[in-house]
Design an enzyme around this catalytic site. Structure first.
Site, short mmCIF file in Angstrom:
data_model
loop_
_atom_site.label_atom_id
_atom_site.label_comp_id
_atom_site.label_asym_id
_atom_site.label_seq_id
_atom_site.Cartn_x
_atom_site.Cartn_y
_atom_site.Cartn_z
N SER A 256 6.81 24.97 9.25
CA SER A 256 6.30 26.27 8.87
C SER A 256 5.63 26.94 10.06
O SER A 256 5.54 26.38 11.14
CB SER A 256 5.30 26.13 7.73
OG SER A 256 4.14 25.47 8.21
N LYS A 257 5.17 28.14 9.81
CA LYS A 257 4.50 28.94 10.84
C LYS A 257 3.43 28.16 11.59
O LYS A 257 3.28 28.28 12.78
CB LYS A 257 3.83 30.15 10.18
CG LYS A 257 4.79 31.28 9.88
CD LYS A 257 4.87 32.27 11.06
CE LYS A 257 5.65 33.51 10.67
NZ LYS A 257 7.08 33.25 10.55
#
Length: 484
Positions: A256-257
RNA sequence: GGGCCCUUCGUCUAUCGGUUAGGACAUCAGAUUUUCAAUCUGGGAAGACGGGUUCGACUCCCGUAGGGCCUACCA
């Protein structure tokens, strides 16, 4: 909302040898950024197609009208283009084919392979709850009801799957995977608004596009069983399946980010070269013996779906950096200069032609140690400074009366260098230090300071060469007069 | 809850019943040294756990544990 561009693949002769040429595809949905896992899936499809001499297609899965956007389509197109994974035909837009999807459902209904289900959203939710509690698949009461007469309200069309027996997905990376048909629910083929759903659309499109090998993330493994059933019901040949394990973040959690980057565009912005991404991504989940660094041609030659690993991989920034550094060393210097210029622009600078000239002169001396293009542009920063440079205190401290005369003599020595290039300059520095009876370190640090203004710089001879005779001597002269 | 997938050094991986379990990145030590880096040399580091099968298991089977996916009128 995206405006679908109709495309009939019949117009493109994809299979020169209709016998059994391989056709693969990447089928992303344009609902945001392009995940790095999607990029790897595309890479594997591309490698496989190239290896087999087949074709690699792109289909935009935009049947979710709420979430699909034109901007996201562009992100996908740009991402694939940047990675150098060019499809062999224009993209197929799934939504544009919904008429064909409905037609397929029509056929299925006639064959008894699908039925209208009038369950309301509330009824469906209740059944889902019951099914979950009982540990079984969801069932519709309309499955075995006679074709209802009159108007029963809005309906979906569900697939009438077999209640008994089993379905084998002979996956080429996972091996044979057996599913009990009773565990598979009657999935919705057409929503109540008449639009096709994913599982129906993939099957119809893959069939129509002549896709022979489906290579995708293993989040689709259980879908493969449901889809196999649809292929069978339609009387179509089931393609070969290969389900790739996913890419996780360094901590093993879903990427994820917060792991630094997730989308291919972010990797580009971070200064990674597309060829480095291809090499690194290829090694994530696939291997060819001990080979780590290889060309596209080698990857294509070596790629075999049987060598794909079964378990998920984690993104490792260290190794990516290492691979990227390798490709930066290999890269053409003019190209690197342009890329470094772009990196500079992204940081808000507005470099001119003179900057590019200086950049290009410095690149040979910093490309060996840069891990990313961002680093590359940082390492060339010293060359872009314009005279006179501000001196660091430790540099000016070395330029007392004695120091100044030392460096004035050094300037004379440098002027004597037969050629303004690394080797002669280095020997000039060495013999000067020897003649003065001091170590190179004594003059190295202040000289570096005068040349770079404190910014990181290559070795002395390299820095002098990168700057050129005039600029180098000018910077030293500036420093000497400044210290006075 | 149900179904399915996965499990070798910190990480990516090799091994396809018999190896001192190999390589790469990272790490540590040393060399080099004109900052940082790069480079060179060397070291440490692994078969989740428990049962089987076998003369012999990382490798085959079963179980446990831990991850993950699907179970949507998302894809």
């Amino acid at each position: 909302m995206i405006s679908p561009v109709p495309f009939a693949f019949r117009d493109f002769p994809l299979m020169p040898s209709p016998a059994r040429s391989v056709v693969t595809r990447i089928a992303p949905s344009p609902t945001g950024s392009m995940h790095i896992g999607t990029a790897r899936t595309a890479l594997f499809n591309w490698l496989y197609a190239r290896h087999c001499g087949g074709s690699f297609l792109l289909r935009i899965e935009d049947t979710d009208r709420e979430r699909s956007t034109e901007a996201s389509v562009k992100v996908i197109l740009d991402g694939l283009n940047w990675l150098g994974l060019h499809p062999d035909a224009p993209p197929v837009y799934q939504f544009a084919r919904s008429g064909r999807h409905r037609e397929a459902v029509e056929t299925l209904m006639h064959k008894g392979g699908a039925y209208r289900c009038y369950m309301t959203a509330e009824e469906t939710a209740a059944e889902r709850e019951r099914a979950r509690a009982e540990g079984r698949a969801i069932r519709s009461p309309w499955r075995d009801r006679d074709p209802p007469g009159g108007d029963n309200g809005p309906f979906t069309v569900r697939f009438r799957g077999p209640l008994e027996g089993e379905t084998l997905v002979d996956d080429r990376v996972k091996g044979p995977v057996l599913f009990q048909n009773r565990d598979l629910d009657d999935l919705v083929l057409l929503r109540s608004d008449g639009t096709p759903t994913y599982n129906l659309a993939v099957v119809v499109d893959d069939h129509d596009m002549g896709v022979t090998d489906i290579i995708r993330g293993d989040d689709h493994l259980s879908n493969a069983a449901r889809q196999s059933l649809i292929y069978q019901a339609m009387g179509w040949e089931t393609p070969l399946f290969a389900h790739l394990p996913m890419i996780h973040g360094p901590d093993g959690a879903k990427l994820s980010k917060r792991h630094g980057a997730q989308a291919v565009g972010e990797f580009a912005d971070l200064g990674y070269l597309p060829e480095a991404m291809r090499n690194y991504l290829a090694r994530l989940g696939w291997g060819h013996g001990d080979d780590e660094l290889f060309s596209d041609a080698q990857a294509i030659q070596w790629f075999d779906i049987r060598d794909v690993v079964r378990s998920p991989a984690r993104l490792d920034w260290n190794k990516l950096n290492h691979v990227n550094a390798h490709y930066i060393r290999l890269a053409d210097e003019e190209r690197l200069a342009d890329l470094a210029l772009e990196a500079l622009k992204k940081k808000g600078a507005s470099p001119d032609q003179e900057d590019r000239r200086r950049l290009l002169a410095a690149i040979p001396f910093v490309k060996e140690s840069a891990k990313t293009l961002v680093e590359l542009s940082d390492l060339t920063g010293f060359a872009l400074l314009r005279r006179p440079l501000a001196l660091e205190s430790k540099t000016s401290a070395a330029l007392d009366v004695e120091g100044r005369s030392l460096f004035e003599r050094l300037v004379q020595a440098l002027r004597q260098a037969p050629d303004w290039s690394p080797d002669p300059l280095l020997s000039a520095l060495r013999s000067f230090a020897a003649a003065e009876g001091i170590g190179l370190g004594k003059i190295g640090a202040p000289l570096r300071g005068m040349l770079s203004g404190g910014l990181p710089a290559p070795d002395l001879a390299g820095a002098l060469t990168a700057l050129g005779r005039e600029e180098s001597l000018g910077r030293i002269a500036d420093a000497l007069s400044q210290a006075r």
